[in-house]
Design a protein around this motif. Structure first.
Motif, PDB file in Angstrom:
ATOM      1  N   MET A 219      -2.598 -32.292  38.736  1.00  0.00           N
ATOM      2  CA  MET A 219      -1.905 -32.729  37.473  1.00  0.00           C
ATOM      3  C   MET A 219      -0.807 -31.803  37.017  1.00  0.00           C
ATOM      4  SD  MET A 219      -4.694 -34.235  35.088  1.00  0.00           S
ATOM      5  CE  MET A 219      -6.023 -35.347  35.566  1.00  0.00           C
ATOM      6  N   SER A 220       0.343 -32.458  36.455  1.00  0.00           N
ATOM      7  CA  SER A 220       1.558 -31.683  36.025  1.00  0.00           C
ATOM      8  C   SER A 220       1.434 -31.244  34.518  1.00  0.00           C
ATOM      9  CB  SER A 220       2.790 -32.395  36.361  1.00  0.00           C
ATOM     10  OG  SER A 220       3.883 -31.626  35.826  1.00  0.00           O
ATOM     11  N   HIS A 221       1.825 -29.922  34.366  1.00  0.00           N
ATOM     12  CA  HIS A 221       1.376 -29.584  32.747  1.00  0.00           C
ATOM     13  C   HIS A 221       2.842 -29.243  32.401  1.00  0.00           C
ATOM     14  CE1 HIS A 221      -2.887 -29.300  32.994  1.00  0.00           C
ATOM     15  NE2 HIS A 221      -2.864 -28.937  34.147  1.00  0.00           N
ATOM     16  N   ARG A 222       3.242 -29.726  30.925  1.00  0.00           N
ATOM     17  CA  ARG A 222       4.357 -29.579  30.169  1.00  0.00           C
ATOM     18  C   ARG A 222       4.007 -29.166  28.873  1.00  0.00           C
ATOM     19  NH1 ARG A 222       8.229 -34.482  32.100  1.00  0.00           N
ATOM     20  NH2 ARG A 222       7.800 -34.236  34.270  1.00  0.00           N
TER      21      ARG A 222
ATOM     22  N   GLU B 273      -0.214 -33.259  29.823  1.00  0.00           N
ATOM     23  CA  GLU B 273      -0.287 -33.494  31.435  1.00  0.00           C
ATOM     24  C   GLU B 273      -0.213 -34.830  31.947  1.00  0.00           C
ATOM     25  OE1 GLU B 273      -4.982 -33.934  31.611  1.00  0.00           O
ATOM     26  OE2 GLU B 273      -4.339 -32.217  31.825  1.00  0.00           O
ATOM     27  N   ALA B 274       0.269 -34.872  32.932  1.00  0.00           N
ATOM     28  CA  ALA B 274       0.261 -36.199  33.668  1.00  0.00           C
ATOM     29  C   ALA B 274      -0.885 -36.661  34.310  1.00  0.00           C
ATOM     30  CB  ALA B 274       1.439 -36.082  34.581  1.00  0.00           C
ATOM     31  N   PRO B 275      -1.422 -37.868  33.992  1.00  0.00           N
ATOM     32  CA  PRO B 275      -2.627 -38.366  34.570  1.00  0.00           C
ATOM     33  C   PRO B 275      -2.505 -38.810  35.725  1.00  0.00           C
ATOM     34  CG  PRO B 275      -1.596 -40.035  32.950  1.00  0.00           C
ATOM     35  CD  PRO B 275      -0.900 -38.755  32.916  1.00  0.00           C
ATOM     36  N   PRO B 276      -3.679 -39.021  36.541  1.00  0.00           N
ATOM     37  CA  PRO B 276      -3.468 -39.706  38.101  1.00  0.00           C
ATOM     38  C   PRO B 276      -2.563 -40.957  38.076  1.00  0.00           C
ATOM     39  CG  PRO B 276      -5.705 -38.772  37.572  1.00  0.00           C
ATOM     40  CD  PRO B 276      -4.838 -38.688  36.179  1.00  0.00           C
TER      41      PRO B 276
ATOM     42  N   ASP C 246       5.797 -36.280  39.218  1.00  0.00           N
ATOM     43  CA  ASP C 246       6.817 -36.675  38.624  1.00  0.00           C
ATOM     44  C   ASP C 246       6.684 -37.926  37.744  1.00  0.00           C
ATOM     45  OD1 ASP C 246       8.300 -34.698  39.671  1.00  0.00           O
ATOM     46  OD2 ASP C 246       8.802 -35.995  41.271  1.00  0.00           O
ATOM     47  N   CYS C 247       5.389 -38.319  37.453  1.00  0.00           N
ATOM     48  CA  CYS C 247       5.078 -39.441  36.609  1.00  0.00           C
ATOM     49  C   CYS C 247       5.801 -39.504  35.189  1.00  0.00           C
ATOM     50  CB  CYS C 247       3.423 -39.665  36.590  1.00  0.00           C
ATOM     51  SG  CYS C 247       3.013 -41.170  35.737  1.00  0.00           S
ATOM     52  N   PRO C 248       6.161 -40.427  34.884  1.00  0.00           N
ATOM     53  CA  PRO C 248       6.874 -40.396  33.391  1.00  0.00           C
ATOM     54  C   PRO C 248       5.813 -40.514  32.091  1.00  0.00           C
ATOM     55  CG  PRO C 248       7.490 -42.308  34.459  1.00  0.00           C
ATOM     56  CD  PRO C 248       6.453 -41.751  35.440  1.00  0.00           C
ATOM     57  N   GLU C 249       4.218 -40.727  32.519  1.00  0.00           N
ATOM     58  CA  GLU C 249       3.760 -40.905  31.588  1.00  0.00           C
ATOM     59  C   GLU C 249       3.031 -39.539  31.227  1.00  0.00           C
ATOM     60  OE1 GLU C 249       1.089 -43.999  32.672  1.00  0.00           O
ATOM     61  OE2 GLU C 249       2.575 -45.338  33.301  1.00  0.00           O
ATOM     62  N   LEU C 250       2.890 -39.060  30.115  1.00  0.00           N
ATOM     63  CA  LEU C 250       2.154 -37.691  29.645  1.00  0.00           C
ATOM     64  C   LEU C 250       1.235 -38.074  28.682  1.00  0.00           C
ATOM     65  CD1 LEU C 250       5.238 -35.758  29.770  1.00  0.00           C
ATOM     66  CD2 LEU C 250       3.542 -35.756  31.765  1.00  0.00           C
ATOM     67  N   ILE C 251       0.083 -37.077  28.615  1.00  0.00           N
ATOM     68  CA  ILE C 251      -0.948 -37.306  27.484  1.00  0.00           C
ATOM     69  C   ILE C 251      -1.151 -35.795  26.961  1.00  0.00           C
ATOM     70  CG2 ILE C 251      -3.452 -37.793  27.340  1.00  0.00           C
ATOM     71  CD1 ILE C 251      -3.290 -39.786  29.625  1.00  0.00           C
ATOM     72  N   CYS C 252      -1.132 -35.983  25.618  1.00  0.00           N
ATOM     73  CA  CYS C 252      -1.211 -34.547  24.771  1.00  0.00           C
ATOM     74  C   CYS C 252      -2.720 -34.310  25.148  1.00  0.00           C
ATOM     75  CB  CYS C 252      -1.141 -34.927  23.533  1.00  0.00           C
ATOM     76  SG  CYS C 252      -1.544 -33.345  22.526  1.00  0.00           S
ATOM     77  N   THR C 253      -3.253 -32.925  25.602  1.00  0.00           N
ATOM     78  CA  THR C 253      -4.357 -32.393  25.893  1.00  0.00           C
ATOM     79  C   THR C 253      -5.062 -32.085  24.580  1.00  0.00           C
ATOM     80  OG1 THR C 253      -3.460 -30.272  26.002  1.00  0.00           O
ATOM     81  CG2 THR C 253      -3.799 -31.376  28.223  1.00  0.00           C
ATOM     82  N   GLY C 254      -4.291 -32.153  23.568  1.00  0.00           N
ATOM     83  CA  GLY C 254      -4.880 -31.780  22.279  1.00  0.00           C
ATOM     84  C   GLY C 254      -5.705 -33.087  21.533  1.00  0.00           C
ATOM     85  N   CYS C 255      -4.851 -33.815  21.400  1.00  0.00           N
ATOM     86  CA  CYS C 255      -5.193 -35.418  20.596  1.00  0.00           C
ATOM     87  C   CYS C 255      -5.411 -36.593  21.463  1.00  0.00           C
ATOM     88  CB  CYS C 255      -4.375 -35.433  19.631  1.00  0.00           C
ATOM     89  SG  CYS C 255      -2.498 -35.948  19.814  1.00  0.00           S
ATOM     90  N   GLY C 256      -4.769 -36.425  22.740  1.00  0.00           N
ATOM     91  CA  GLY C 256      -4.839 -37.652  23.526  1.00  0.00           C
ATOM     92  C   GLY C 256      -3.706 -38.629  23.421  1.00  0.00           C
TER      93      GLY C 256
ATOM     94  N   VAL D  36       8.143 -40.430  29.373  1.00  0.00           N
ATOM     95  CA  VAL D  36       9.452 -39.639  29.448  1.00  0.00           C
ATOM     96  C   VAL D  36      10.326 -40.554  30.520  1.00  0.00           C
ATOM     97  CG1 VAL D  36      10.547 -37.634  30.180  1.00  0.00           C
ATOM     98  CG2 VAL D  36       8.205 -37.608  29.220  1.00  0.00           C
ATOM     99  N   GLY D  37      11.655 -40.859  29.743  1.00  0.00           N
ATOM    100  CA  GLY D  37      12.533 -41.630  30.615  1.00  0.00           C
ATOM    101  C   GLY D  37      14.074 -41.239  30.434  1.00  0.00           C
TER     102      GLY D  37
END
Length: 67
Positions: free
Chosen positions: A1-4, A18-21, A29-39, A44-45
């Motif tokens: 998983m990618s972290h930003r 982080e980018a989910p599977p 490079d998945c444009p979908e990201l999820i906050c690890t704190g609150c979900g 990103v486009g």
């Protein structure tokens, strides 16, 4: 998983995202990201514009009016 690290509106601060599977085949490079704190999920486009259209607009001659 990618972290930003990005700003999260729900957490009201910078949080780790982080980018989910990715089932679409984007991999890390998945444009979908999820906050690890609150979900909270974000997308990103980027936008691209054809250069030929912009160049054609710039080449138009200026219109002059008689006094």
């Amino acid at each position: 998983m990618s972290h930003r690290e990005l700003y999260c509106d729900v957490c009201e601060g910078v949080a780790l995202f982080e980018a989910p599977p990715c089932v679409d085949g984007h991999g890390t490079d998945c444009p979908e990201l999820i906050c690890t704190g609150c979900g909270t999920a974000v997308m990103v486009g980027t936008f691209t514009f054809p250069v030929t259209r912009l160049a054609a607009r710039r080449r138009q001659p200026a219109r002059r009016h008689a006094a």
